[in-house]
Scaffold this active site. Structure first.
Site: not given
Ligand code: PLP
Length: 361
Positions: A20, A78, A152, A177
């Site tokens: 952790r 998101y 993001d 992603k």
């Molecule tokens: C999928 C996504 C998230 C969240 O990510 P997780 O790995 O599913 O928790 C946040 N921002 C964007 C733009 C995303 O596509």
């Protein structure tokens, strides 16, 4: 020896006493992402890997915000992020303000009001209409008022866009992603350029327990070996599809930042190296038309994730954005006949044939 143990327990990042707190594989991958985010500059990148993109957003915001503070953000985030702000942060007396972040004057007016410490939180390109926001201009405005900017960068990845070099303070990723790219690992990342901030983020992550683990980190690392190639090929495929769709009589608006008619094409041109592999478009004139089409294509998996080697399709109005306030949906052009695609790296002729066939049906 006890002496070595004392050193390890001094509560510093890099103490491999317990997973952790840290682990060599996790740290190597976090550093790789951080290096990419500042590549080509003299800045030093500090990275953290978390259990998911949501965990990264939570750790980042929780580290900065105290009761009375404010998050200034856009309405078309998101979906999970909007829910996190409203359900977790708002009850902690954090004000959540939705603004038009593409209107710098309005942003400045908001920053002038009140004494709340503010974070500007943004996504560019955003989901699902690929709205692009000017990171450099927003960062300059924010910094003039002593505010931090979090971007993001999931859709673009550091290969196509480097928000920290445009002035942002923190970058967030869902590594689930594009960074991983193969849809079999969940993860998130936070990158900053100051050791002090990194320590604060690390401490929050360690105490909340939203750390990554060695196996997911290892998977992300494998995926990242082809990140540049995937981004190049998938962006090319998406651009080709966007061009084809924008001339088709059954298709209305096509949202792709590479198209000259995209409203923020000049911003995308300024801050992105290519335009990414996400696109959306309106088909026919009803939800039925969109659903009919989505059910006909064969190479696009009906799946809500994105950023994988395989192409995917969704109908935002009934799927990813079904919980969004209908007024906001309308405002951000998320119409009932909108389709979103995450374009993969299949042969472009196969993708075009599949779409053409579905359109003819
Ligand atoms: C999928 C996504 C998230 C969240 O990510 P997780 O790995 O599913 O928790 C946040 N921002 C964007 C733009 C995303 O596509």
């Amino acid at each position: 020896s006890i002496e070595e143990g004392v050193e390890i327990f001094k509560n510093q990042p890099g103490s491999h006493v317990y997973t952790r707190y840290g682990n060599p594989t996790i740290e190597a991958v976090a550093q790789k992402i951080a290096d990419l985010e500042v590549f080509g500059s003299t800045k030093t990148g500090y990275g953290l890997l978390t259990s998911s993109g949501m965990a990264a957003i939570h750790v980042a915001c929780q580290s900065y915000l105290r009761p009375g503070d404010r998050i200034l953000t856009q309405g078309n985030l998101y979906g999970g992020t909007t829910e996190l702000f409203q359900k977790i942060f708002a009850p902690q007396q954090i004000q959540i303000e939705i603004a038009d972040l593409d209107d710098l004057q309005k942003v400045e007016e908001r920053l002038k009001t009140g004494t709340a410490q503010t974070i500007i939180y943004l996504e560019t390109p955003s989901n699902p209409t690929l709205q692009c926001l000017d990171v450099q201009a927003l960062s300059e405005t924010a910094h003039a008022y002593g505010c931090k900017v979090i971007v993001d960068n999931t859709f673009a990845t550091p290969v196509l866009q480097q928000p920290l070099l445009l002035g942002a303070d923190l970058v967030i990723h869902s590594t689930t992603k594009y960074l991983h790219g193969h849809g079999v690992s969940t993860g998130g990342a936070i990158v900053c350029t100051e050791a002090e901030t990194h320590f604060k983020l690390w401490e929050t992550m360690k105490l909340v327990g939203s750390n990554s683990n060695a196996f997911d980190a290892w998977l992300i690392n494998l995926g990242m070996k082809t990140l540049a190639l995937r981004m190049e090929r998938q962006s090319q495929n998406a651009f080709a599809l966007a061009r084809f769709l924008s001339t088709h009589p059954k298709i209305g608006k096509v949202h792709y930042p590479g198209l000259p008619q995209h409203p923020e094409h000049p911003i995308a041109l300024k801050q992105m190296k290519a335009f990414g592999a996400m696109l959306s478009f309106e088909i026919g004139n009803s939800a039925e038309d969109a659903i009919h089409f989505a059910n006909r294509v064969q190479l696009f998996a009906m799946a809500p994730s994105l950023g994988e080697t395989d192409s995917m399709i969704i109908h935002p109005a009934t799927m990813s954005h079904s919980k969004m306030d209908p007024h906001l949906r309308k405002k951000y052009h998320i119409t009932d006949h909108l389709i979103r695609m995450s374009v993969g790296l299949e042969n472009i002729e196969d993708l075009l044939l599949d779409i053409r066939t579905a359109l003819e049906s």
